[in-house]
Design a protein around this motif. Structure first.
Motif, PDB file in Angstrom:
ATOM      1  N   ASN A  20       0.848  -1.205   0.000  1.00  0.00           N
ATOM      2  CA  ASN A  20       0.000   0.000   0.000  1.00  0.00           C
ATOM      3  C   ASN A  20       0.876   1.245   0.000  1.00  0.00           C
ATOM      4  O   ASN A  20       1.811   1.354   0.795  1.00  0.00           O
ATOM      5  N   ILE A  22       1.063   4.411   1.362  1.00  0.00           N
ATOM      6  CA  ILE A  22       0.393   5.147   2.445  1.00  0.00           C
ATOM      7  C   ILE A  22       0.646   6.645   2.313  1.00  0.00           C
ATOM      8  O   ILE A  22      -0.237   7.472   2.558  1.00  0.00           O
ATOM      9  N   ASN A  42     -10.681  10.399   6.575  1.00  0.00           N
ATOM     10  CA  ASN A  42     -10.167   9.169   7.196  1.00  0.00           C
ATOM     11  C   ASN A  42      -9.319   8.420   6.179  1.00  0.00           C
ATOM     12  O   ASN A  42      -9.686   8.316   5.007  1.00  0.00           O
ATOM     13  N   GLY A  43      -8.175   7.920   6.658  1.00  0.00           N
ATOM     14  CA  GLY A  43      -7.326   7.104   5.793  1.00  0.00           C
ATOM     15  C   GLY A  43      -6.484   7.895   4.809  1.00  0.00           C
ATOM     16  O   GLY A  43      -5.861   7.317   3.912  1.00  0.00           O
ATOM     17  N   SER A  44      -6.421   9.227   4.973  1.00  0.00           N
ATOM     18  CA  SER A  44      -5.674  10.043   4.002  1.00  0.00           C
ATOM     19  C   SER A  44      -4.172  10.094   4.304  1.00  0.00           C
ATOM     20  O   SER A  44      -3.410  10.666   3.524  1.00  0.00           O
ATOM     21  N   GLY A  45      -3.758   9.541   5.455  1.00  0.00           N
ATOM     22  CA  GLY A  45      -2.326   9.465   5.743  1.00  0.00           C
ATOM     23  C   GLY A  45      -1.837  10.438   6.804  1.00  0.00           C
ATOM     24  O   GLY A  45      -0.629  10.583   7.013  1.00  0.00           O
ATOM     25  N   LYS A  46      -2.764  11.059   7.539  1.00  0.00           N
ATOM     26  CA  LYS A  46      -2.369  12.055   8.541  1.00  0.00           C
ATOM     27  C   LYS A  46      -1.545  11.424   9.664  1.00  0.00           C
ATOM     28  O   LYS A  46      -0.485  11.931  10.029  1.00  0.00           O
ATOM     29  N   SER A  47      -2.056  10.311  10.215  1.00  0.00           N
ATOM     30  CA  SER A  47      -1.326   9.669  11.320  1.00  0.00           C
ATOM     31  C   SER A  47      -0.012   9.080  10.832  1.00  0.00           C
ATOM     32  O   SER A  47       0.997   9.085  11.559  1.00  0.00           O
ATOM     33  N   ALA A  48      -0.006   8.575   9.586  1.00  0.00           N
ATOM     34  CA  ALA A  48       1.242   8.047   9.029  1.00  0.00           C
ATOM     35  C   ALA A  48       2.277   9.171   8.941  1.00  0.00           C
ATOM     36  O   ALA A  48       3.451   8.970   9.273  1.00  0.00           O
ATOM     37  N   HIS A 207      -9.909  16.699  13.098  1.00  0.00           N
ATOM     38  CA  HIS A 207     -11.075  16.621  12.218  1.00  0.00           C
ATOM     39  C   HIS A 207     -12.010  17.805  12.466  1.00  0.00           C
ATOM     40  O   HIS A 207     -13.061  17.890  11.851  1.00  0.00           O
TER      41      HIS A 207
HETATM   42  N1  ATP Z   1       1.269  -0.790   8.502  1.00  0.00           N
HETATM   43  C1  ATP Z   1       0.383  -0.559   7.530  1.00  0.00           C
HETATM   44  N2  ATP Z   1       0.254  -1.424   6.515  1.00  0.00           N
HETATM   45  C2  ATP Z   1      -0.627  -1.231   5.513  1.00  0.00           C
HETATM   46  N3  ATP Z   1      -1.444  -0.156   5.459  1.00  0.00           N
HETATM   47  C3  ATP Z   1      -1.358   0.749   6.440  1.00  0.00           C
HETATM   48  C4  ATP Z   1      -0.459   0.600   7.525  1.00  0.00           C
HETATM   49  N4  ATP Z   1      -0.593   1.673   8.359  1.00  0.00           N
HETATM   50  C5  ATP Z   1      -1.567   2.450   7.800  1.00  0.00           C
HETATM   51  N5  ATP Z   1      -2.029   1.891   6.659  1.00  0.00           N
HETATM   52  C6  ATP Z   1      -3.044   2.455   5.757  1.00  0.00           C
HETATM   53  O1  ATP Z   1      -2.609   3.747   5.359  1.00  0.00           O
HETATM   54  C7  ATP Z   1      -3.740   4.616   5.204  1.00  0.00           C
HETATM   55  C8  ATP Z   1      -3.502   5.893   6.007  1.00  0.00           C
HETATM   56  O2  ATP Z   1      -3.643   5.602   7.388  1.00  0.00           O
HETATM   57  P1  ATP Z   1      -3.588   6.750   8.487  1.00  0.00           P
HETATM   58  O3  ATP Z   1      -3.820   6.096   9.821  1.00  0.00           O
HETATM   59  O4  ATP Z   1      -2.371   7.546   8.336  1.00  0.00           O
HETATM   60  O5  ATP Z   1      -4.862   7.635   8.073  1.00  0.00           O
HETATM   61  P2  ATP Z   1      -5.458   8.905   8.806  1.00  0.00           P
HETATM   62  O6  ATP Z   1      -5.552   9.994   7.797  1.00  0.00           O
HETATM   63  O7  ATP Z   1      -4.742   9.201  10.066  1.00  0.00           O
HETATM   64  O8  ATP Z   1      -6.944   8.368   9.101  1.00  0.00           O
HETATM   65  P3  ATP Z   1      -7.983   8.683  10.321  1.00  0.00           P
HETATM   66  O9  ATP Z   1      -8.525  10.055  10.065  1.00  0.00           O
HETATM   67  O10 ATP Z   1      -9.019   7.625  10.118  1.00  0.00           O
HETATM   68  O11 ATP Z   1      -7.247   8.544  11.618  1.00  0.00           O
HETATM   69  C9  ATP Z   1      -4.957   3.845   5.633  1.00  0.00           C
HETATM   70  O12 ATP Z   1      -5.609   3.377   4.482  1.00  0.00           O
HETATM   71  C10 ATP Z   1      -4.390   2.677   6.440  1.00  0.00           C
HETATM   72  O13 ATP Z   1      -5.192   1.529   6.337  1.00  0.00           O
END
Ligand code: ATP
Length: 269
Positions: A20, A22, A42-48, A207
């Motif tokens: 993926n 990310i 959600n899932g846009s990569g902020k926490s990553a 958010h």
């Molecule tokens: N270790 C991993 N392996 C595979 N995919 C991952 C991993 N960690 C995160 N992801 C994917 O990366 C994408 C971004 O995740 P992230 O947690 O950064 O989103 P986010 O913007 O913080 O979301 P939210 O608002 O829901 O907290 C998501 O689709 C998640 O499923």
């Protein structure tokens, strides 16, 4: 109030895990002493992105420079000492019986217990008490951490991060689970923190527009692991930009220096 040099600089950062993508092509700078807010669905990569900044997620491509040090060429533990990462959903596991004052004091050592061999000096305790007062915890400093409400735990984590003298604060959805009053109290703490004469550099994922500090200098919009916009709040926090970002009808208003977003008259049926 920005101090005009970059505390954070990412160039073309990409992260691939389990096939993926990310994060992809993420480039951004955050000035020292400024406040940057990251928004996105959600899932846009902020926490990553926060995990990359904190040195917990290693990029597959690109460079990360934090506090004048390039990851991969420095001892990460040294950089982490300058970073306070607050993620209520993944908070450190403190002993529930520890009193709040001791939990805040662990920020002096970057530990989750007070190390046996380290005496906390009188001046360090004064600093702990000052930071507890600044977040409004003085009256309950002796209470057990495990007995605290979510809002009180959040304030404890903020005081702990400030005691550590962290130059960079990374706040990932700091008000998650808090009621309206506790959210307002948390926002007020952040406003006061950023009004200090030498504020830390703050990056906040949220958010909710109404919980962004008034002093926010920069907005980063993320979608699908990419930065799709970055710049001044007045330019980025518009109904048109957020409607496109969240794929729904968003209305943004600014009131008393703070932004508010509401979902417009979208057909939810
Ligand atoms: N270790 C991993 N392996 C595979 N995919 C991952 C991993 N960690 C995160 N992801 C994917 O990366 C994408 C971004 O995740 P992230 O947690 O950064 O989103 P986010 O913007 O913080 O979301 P939210 O608002 O829901 O907290 C998501 O689709 C998640 O499923």
């Amino acid at each position: 109030m920005a101090l005009n040099s970059s505390a954070i600089e990412l160039k073309n950062v990409g992260v691939v895990r389990r096939g993926n993508e990310i994060l992809a092509g993420v480039s951004l700078t955050v000035d020292a002493g400024s406040c940057c807010a990251i928004l996105g669905p959600n899932g846009s990569g902020k926490s990553a992105l926060m995990a990359v900044l904190a040195g917990y997620l290693w990029p597959s491509t690109g460079t990360v420079r934090v506090d004048d040090r390039t990851y991969g060429r420095v001892n990460l533990a040294d950089v982490r000492r300058q970073i306070g990462l607050i993620e209520p959903s993944r908070a450190p596991k403190f002993d529930d019986r520890m009193c709040i004052r001791d939990v805040v004091a662990t920020g002096l050592f970057g530990t989750i217990v007070l190390p046996l061999h380290c005496d906390v000096t009188d001046s360090q305790w004064r600093r702990v008490d000052e930071e507890m007062a600044s977040v409004g915890l003085s009256a309950i400093g002796g209470r057990a951490y495990g007995d605290l409400s979510s809002g009180e735990q959040m304030k404890t984590l903020l005081a702990r991060a400030m005691v550590s003298n962290a130059r960079i604060l990374l706040l990932d959805e700091p008000t998650v689970g808090l009621d309206i009053g506790s959210r307002a109290a948390c926002v007020a703490v952040l406003d006061r923190l950023l009004a200090r004469s030498r504020p830390p550099t703050v990056v906040i994922v949220s958010h909710h527009l109404d919980e962004l500090p008034k002093a926010v200098d920069k907005i980063v919009l993320m979608k699908g692991g990419r930065v799709v916009g970055q710049g001044a709040p007045d330019d980025l926090l518009t109904s048109a930009r957020l409607t496109a970002l969240f794929d729904c009808d968003v209305e943004v208003v600014k009131s008393n220096g703070r932004f508010l977003a509401g979902v417009g008259a979208t057909d939810l049926g």
